[in-house]
Design a protein around this motif. Sequence first.
Motif, PDB file in Angstrom:
ATOM      1  N   LYS A  53     -29.154  49.977 -16.864  1.00  0.00           N
ATOM      2  CA  LYS A  53     -30.330  49.345 -16.819  1.00  0.00           C
ATOM      3  C   LYS A  53     -30.833  47.913 -17.508  1.00  0.00           C
ATOM      4  N   LEU A  54     -29.897  47.202 -18.325  1.00  0.00           N
ATOM      5  CA  LEU A  54     -30.320  46.406 -18.925  1.00  0.00           C
ATOM      6  C   LEU A  54     -30.058  45.006 -18.301  1.00  0.00           C
ATOM      7  N   LEU A  55     -29.661  44.944 -17.082  1.00  0.00           N
ATOM      8  CA  LEU A  55     -29.424  44.023 -15.951  1.00  0.00           C
ATOM      9  C   LEU A  55     -29.665  44.580 -14.546  1.00  0.00           C
ATOM     10  N   PRO A  56     -30.355  44.031 -13.641  1.00  0.00           N
ATOM     11  CA  PRO A  56     -30.562  43.947 -12.404  1.00  0.00           C
ATOM     12  C   PRO A  56     -29.306  44.199 -11.446  1.00  0.00           C
ATOM     13  N   THR A  57     -29.210  45.202 -10.508  1.00  0.00           N
ATOM     14  CA  THR A  57     -28.030  45.129  -9.404  1.00  0.00           C
ATOM     15  C   THR A  57     -28.669  44.453  -8.455  1.00  0.00           C
ATOM     16  N   MET A  58     -27.695  43.455  -7.927  1.00  0.00           N
ATOM     17  CA  MET A  58     -28.216  42.821  -6.616  1.00  0.00           C
ATOM     18  C   MET A  58     -27.521  43.188  -5.296  1.00  0.00           C
TER      19      MET A  58
END
Length: 240
Positions: A53-58
Amino acid sequence: MTIPLLELKQLGVRYGPLWGVRHLNLKVGAEECVALLGANGAGKSSTLKAISKLLPTMEGKILWSGNCLARCNTERSVKLGISHCPEGRRVLAQQTVLANLQLGAWIRRNKTEIRADLEYCYELFPRLAERRLQLAGSLSGGEQQMLAIARSLMAKPKLLLLDEPSLGLAPILVEELMQCLAKLNKTGISMLLVEQNIYAALAIAQRGYVLEAGELVLEGNASDLYQNENLRRSYLGDKL
């Protein structure tokens, strides 16, 4: 059918208009070590950052024991049992080895269990015990990598995300480190291991996935991937 500990379904991660990862399907079972392989820029680190959860999923889904993590943040993912050991070690250079390890247990409250796990880390990596009061920045590269992994273990994870743990290490240290990871896996900790050192990763993993330009191009048992001529030509430069 057994539900995987971690499952990615059609995962997509984007950096502005560019896709870092697209349509990725991946599973990690309980007590399993899975290698995630590929060249620089293939999307390996982006995948780990999305899981933690350090990057959002698109697009797509991240499932943890069958439950969707769409509303989960980084703190919650750590509490669930996902621990991320990032590329580049990222130890706190001006803090002692002991302080770095204690920081890894920030979500925990049972001091007796924390002390026991601290001693376990010292047993697993004896050099950290010898240097427990030394500043982390004074350690060698190999010792800092041991510290980064031990710090991740202090969160008491069910799944350890490892991003290029062998990067920059001498061959003898790589072998020592991989033996420690294999030992950890045998204790029941699942692992998703990102590595460019394909031989080292497949030697301890049960299965593997290969990414190219953010998309899955190959998957299989570690022994089959190890013998795959196309993989060896493309990523190892072998002339067979």
